[in-house]
Enzyme design. Structure first.
Site, PDB file in Angstrom:
ATOM      1  N   HIS A  81      -8.522  -1.389   9.696  1.00  0.00           N
ATOM      2  CA  HIS A  81      -7.432  -1.618   8.738  1.00  0.00           C
ATOM      3  C   HIS A  81      -7.989  -3.073   8.187  1.00  0.00           C
ATOM      4  CE1 HIS A  81      -3.858  -1.514   6.469  1.00  0.00           C
ATOM      5  NE2 HIS A  81      -3.293  -2.760   7.056  1.00  0.00           N
ATOM      6  N   TRP A 121       0.058  -3.476   4.300  1.00  0.00           N
ATOM      7  CA  TRP A 121       1.367  -2.789   4.237  1.00  0.00           C
ATOM      8  C   TRP A 121       2.454  -3.609   4.044  1.00  0.00           C
ATOM      9  CZ3 TRP A 121      -0.274  -0.306   9.634  1.00  0.00           C
ATOM     10  CH2 TRP A 121      -1.092   0.574   9.502  1.00  0.00           C
ATOM     11  N   CYS A 130      -6.516   0.747   1.897  1.00  0.00           N
ATOM     12  CA  CYS A 130      -6.033  -0.680   2.320  1.00  0.00           C
ATOM     13  C   CYS A 130      -7.178  -1.694   1.829  1.00  0.00           C
ATOM     14  CB  CYS A 130      -5.801  -0.900   4.006  1.00  0.00           C
ATOM     15  SG  CYS A 130      -7.134  -0.251   4.911  1.00  0.00           S
ATOM     16  N   GLN A 184       0.815  -1.178  -0.102  1.00  0.00           N
ATOM     17  CA  GLN A 184       0.161  -0.187   0.007  1.00  0.00           C
ATOM     18  C   GLN A 184       0.730   1.419  -0.040  1.00  0.00           C
ATOM     19  OE1 GLN A 184      -2.725  -0.015   3.077  1.00  0.00           O
ATOM     20  NE2 GLN A 184      -3.181   2.243   2.858  1.00  0.00           N
ATOM     21  N   ASN A 211      -1.568  -8.303   6.000  1.00  0.00           N
ATOM     22  CA  ASN A 211      -1.647  -7.190   6.331  1.00  0.00           C
ATOM     23  C   ASN A 211      -1.117  -6.248   4.762  1.00  0.00           C
ATOM     24  OD1 ASN A 211      -1.347  -4.251   6.832  1.00  0.00           O
ATOM     25  ND2 ASN A 211      -0.461  -4.584   8.671  1.00  0.00           N
TER      26      ASN A 211
END
Length: 658
Positions: A268, A302, A97, A91, A300
C-alpha cells in the site's frame, strides 16, 4: 472561500521541467469552453464519454453507474473548500492508492499543484458569474518530456448517489475527483489506474526525477550511519520541494493490503507529508539541549488505519515535546490517516522509499543548480549490424554495442551525476492487451577523452542501472573527470520503442548521441586522404617521476599526440607515481608518423617537462602492453630521465574495430 494552499510555512521551489504545453488529443480548452458558452450548452467530452468504456476495459464490475455533474451531487460545488490539503483525498473503489498517495504529496506543494491545476481561480465555480460554468475543466501532467493539457467534462461516475472513486472529505469539494478523471483519460479508462507505481505519478505531477530506494537491501535498519545519511537526503529533498512516498512490500497476493499488528498496511502506498528533526524537552531548557529526534510523517490514502506504535497520535511519547512544538508540527489526535514515526521505526517497518527530486536549473537559486541535457531516442531493429539500434543488454555480447550511445563529459575533478532513462508508458494500451513495459536499463562506460564516433569495442564499464520493466530507471553516482558513454538498452535484443534520456551534472556535460561509426568520407577526402588505421592509446600509470616541487613531489599530467591532434589528461596532485588511466583514440592517415606521450608538471607560471616516449603503433606490432623509460627531447632525446611509463596500445586497419 479561502485560497487553496496549506496554512503555515510555505515551501518555495522552482520547477525544472520543460515549459512547452501541448493539448492532449488536440483538444484546446479555451476554444471548447468558448463554443459551449456561445451555444449555451454544457460540455460533453466525446473522447472520454460517460459510458462504461471510460470506466473499464475488462467489463463492468459495479453494475449500474450513474454519471453526475457536481451540481447534481450538491448545492454549492467547489474545486477547493477551505484550501487544499493532503486530508482532502479519500481513495474510492479503485486500487489506485499509488495515485492518491502522489496526490496527497502534491497537495502540500503550492507551486506544484498550481502547475497541475492551472488557472484554478478561473476554473472555480463562481456564484456571481453563473454563465462562466459550462462543465469543462483542464489539468496538466508531465508526459515524456512535455506538459500535456488534458480537457475533461465534469460528469463523474457514481453509485447510489456517491462518487465511486477518489473523493474529498467535504462533499462539495471536487478537485481530487476531477484530477483523477483527467489522469484516467490519459490512460484510456479508470480501470487502467488499478495497480501502479507511485514514482510514475510523482513524475507526472512534477517533471522531476524519481529515485527508488530499497530500504531492506540498503540495510538501513541495521546501519546507523547509513540511516542518518539517508535521513539527511530525505530532509534535503523535502526542504527543496520534492515529493516522497513509501510502502511496505507485499510478498504474495494474500499479503496485498494486509494490516499488520502495528497498524501499517502492506502493499500500500503512503504519502510522506513532513520530515522533521523534533526538539525534545519543554521551555527554555529545550532550546539549550541538543537532543533532537529524527521523525517522518506519513498519510494513508484511505484516511484511516494509522501506525499505533511509539509516537502515534495519542501515544505518551508526545509528552516529551513542548506544546508549542506539537502545534508547529500539527500533531492531532484523530483517525485521519496521518501519523508520525521516528525514522528508526520507519526504516524498521517500511521496505521501499521513493524520492522525487525537483532538479533545479535556475541560476538565480540559492540552492544547488544543475545543468540538464535531454535526449529523445529509440530502439529500432535492423538486420545490418551498423544500423541496428536494438542490441539488448550486455549479456548479448554480439549485439550489445549496436544500441544507441550517448557521450558526455565530466569537467570537474569529481562531479555528482544523475541519469534517468524513461520509456513511453504502455499503461494507456492496456485495453489493447499491450500494457507491458520493456525491461530496460543502461550502462556507463568510461571512454577515450577524444571519442566522437561510436564504440565498437567495450571499454571500462563503471556502473549499471537496475534492469526493470518500470517506466523509468535512475542512477546517481560521483564520477571523476573524463568522458563517458551511456548505453541505454532493453534487456532483450530486437525490442523497439522510444525513450527519453535525462542527464544532470554540475557543469554542462555537452551530452550528445554518437551516430557515426567512423570518420565520414567528404569532398576533401581525395585531397587530404582518409584514415587507414585506428589506434587506441591507454596510458595507465607512471612511476618514479622526478620531484620538482618544493616538497619533493609534483602535479603531473600527460599529453598524448598524433598527427597534430592532442589529448590532455587531468592533473594528478602531489604524486610521483600517478595512476593516469587515460585513453585517446586516433584515426591515422600517416602510417609512419609516431605517437608521442609527454608528461609535464603543473606549475603556477610555467609547466615543466618530466619526460616523453614515442611509439610507432604499427598494425603488425603484436605487443599490446609497453613499459617504457622516460626520455628527454631535442638534443637530449635519447637520454633517460627518471620514471617509467606503462602504456597499452591497440591498432587496427578496420576503423570499426575499436
Amino acid at each position: 472561500m479561502a485560497p487553496p494552499f496549506r496554512k503555515g510555512r510555505r515551501t518555495r521551489c522552482r520547477l525544472t521541467m520543460f515549459s512547452t504545453v501541448v493539448p492532449f488529443e488536440h483538444q484546446q480548452f479555451a476554444d471548447l469552453k468558448k463554443q459551449c458558452q456561445q451555444n449555451g450548452s454544457l460540455f460533453e467530452d466525446p473522447l472520454f464519454p460517460a459510458e462504461d468504456r471510460s470506466l473499464f476495459f475488462q467489463g463492468n464490475r459495479f453494475g449500474r453507474v450513474a454519471w453526475k455533474r457536481p451540481k447534481e451531487l450538491c448545492d454549492d460545488p467547489h474545486l477547493f473548500v477551505n484550501g487544499i490539503s493532503a486530508h482532502d483525498l479519500q481513495q474510492g473503489q479503485l486500487g489506485n492508492c499509488w495515485f492518491v498517495a502522489a496526490c496527497s504529496s502534491l497537495a502540500s506543494r503550492e507551486a506544484l499543484w498550481n502547475k497541475v491545476i492551472p488557472d484554478w481561480k478561473d476554473q472555480e465555480w463562481q456564484k456571481d458569474k453563473p454563465g462562466d460554468y459550462v462543465g469543462i475543466f483542464h489539468f496538466r501532467f508531465w508526459r515524456f518530456g512535455e506538459w500535456v493539457d488534458v480537457v475533461i467534462d465534469d460528469r463523474l461516475p457514481t453509485t447510489n448517489g456517491h462518487l465511486m472513486y477518489c473523493h474529498s472529505n467535504d462533499s462539495n469539494e471536487f478537485w481530487s475527483a476531477l484530477v483523477e478523471k483527467a489522469y484516467a483519460k490519459i490512460y484510456g479508462c479508470y480501470e487502467a489506474l488499478d495497480g501502479g507505481n507511485t514514482a510514475d505519478a510523482l513524475v507526472d505531477f512534477t517533471g522531476g526525477v524519481s529515485e527508488p530506494i530499497d530500504l531492506v537491501e540498503g540495510r538501513f535498519n541495521q546501519d546507523e550511519e547509513a540511516r542518518n545519511q539517508l535521513f539527511e537526503r530525505i530532509l534535503k529533498v523535502h526542504h527543496r520541494g520534492g515529493l516522497i512516498s513509501c510502502s511496505i512490500r507485499a510478498t504474495s497476493q494474500d499479503d496485498m493490503e494486509a494490516r499488520l499488528d502495528c497498524g501499517l498496511v502492506k502493499g500500500h502506498a503512503y504519502a510522506v507529508t513532513d520530515v522533521h528533526k523534533v526538539r525534545l524537552g519543554h521551555g527554555l531548557l529545550a532550546f539549550f539541549k541538543s537532543e533532537k529526534l529524527t521523525m517522518i510523517r506519513m498519510r494513508n490514502p484511505w484516511g484511516e488505519k494509522e501506525w499505533n506504535g511509539p509516537w502515534s497520535d495519542s501515544s505518551e511519547e508526545w509528552q516529551k515535546v513542548s506544546k508549542s512544538e506539537r502545534e508547529k508540527l500539527g500533531v492531532t489526535v484523530r483517525d485521519d490517516g496521518e501519523f508520525w514515526m521516528t525514522f528508526d521505526d520507519f526504516c524498521k517497518h517500511f521496505t521501499d522509499l521513493i524520492l522525487c527530486r525537483l532538479i533545479n536549473t535556475s541560476y538565480l537559486s540559492i540552492h544547488k543548480t544543475w545543468e540538464e541535457d535531454v535526449k529523445f531516442g529509440s530502439w529500432s531493429h535492423n538486420d545490418d549490424p551498423l544500423k541496428n539500434r536494438s542490441g539488448g543488454c550486455i549479456n548479448n555480447k554480439a549485439t550489445y554495442l549496436q544500441n544507441p550511445q550517448y557521450v558526455f563529459d565530466v569537467k570537474k575533478p569529481e562531479d555528482e551525476v544523475i541519469i534517468c532513462l524513461q520509456q513511453k508508458d504502455k499503461r494507456s494500451r492496456l485495453k489493447e492487451g499491450k500494457g507491458e513495459n520493456f525491461a530496460m536499463g543502461f550502462d556507463i562506460q568510461r571512454v577515450e577523452l577524444n571519442r566522437i564516433y561510436r564504440m565498437h569495442k567495450a571499454q571500462q564499464k563503471l556502473y549499471s542501472s537496475v534492469y526493470i520493466n518500470s517506466r523509468s530507471v535512475f542512477l546517481r553516482k560521483d564520477l571523476k573527470e573524463g568522458r563517458y558513454v551511456i548505453i541505454p538498452t532493453t534487456f532483450d535484443p530486437g525490442q523497439q520503442g522510444d525513450f527519453l534520456l535525462r542527464v544532470f551534472t554540475d557543469v554542462t556535460s555537452e551530452c550528445k548521441e554518437l551516430t557515426l561509426d567512423e570518420p565520414p568520407q567528404t569532398c576533401w577526402t581525395g585531397l587530404c586522404g582518409y584514415p587507414q588505421l585506428v589506434t587506441q592509446v591507454h596510458v595507465m600509470k607512471a612511476v618514479g617521476l622526478e620531484g620538482q616541487d618544493s616538497d619533493g613531489s609534483c602535479d603531473p599530467y600527460v599529453i598524448i599526440s598524433c598527427e597534430g591532434e592532442k589529448v590532455r589528461s587531468p592533473v594528478h596532485k602531489d604524486t610521483l607515481s600517478p595512476e593516469f588511466d587515460v585513453k585517446a583514440l586516433f584515426y591515422r592517415k600517416k602510417l609512419k608518423e609516431q605517437i608521442h606521450i609527454q608528461i609535464y608538471n603543473k606549475n603556477v607560471l610555467s609547466d615543466s617537462f618530466l619526460g616523453q616516449v614515442t611509439l610507432m603503433a604499427d598494425v603488425s606490432d603484436l605487443q599490446k602492453d609497453h613499459t617504457l623509460h622516460l626520455q628527454g627531447k631535442g638534443s637530449h632525446k635519447k637520454n633517460d630521465l627518471p620514471g617509467m611509463l606503462f602504456v597499452s596500445l591497440i591498432t587496427s586497419n578496420v576503423l570499426t574495430n575499436i
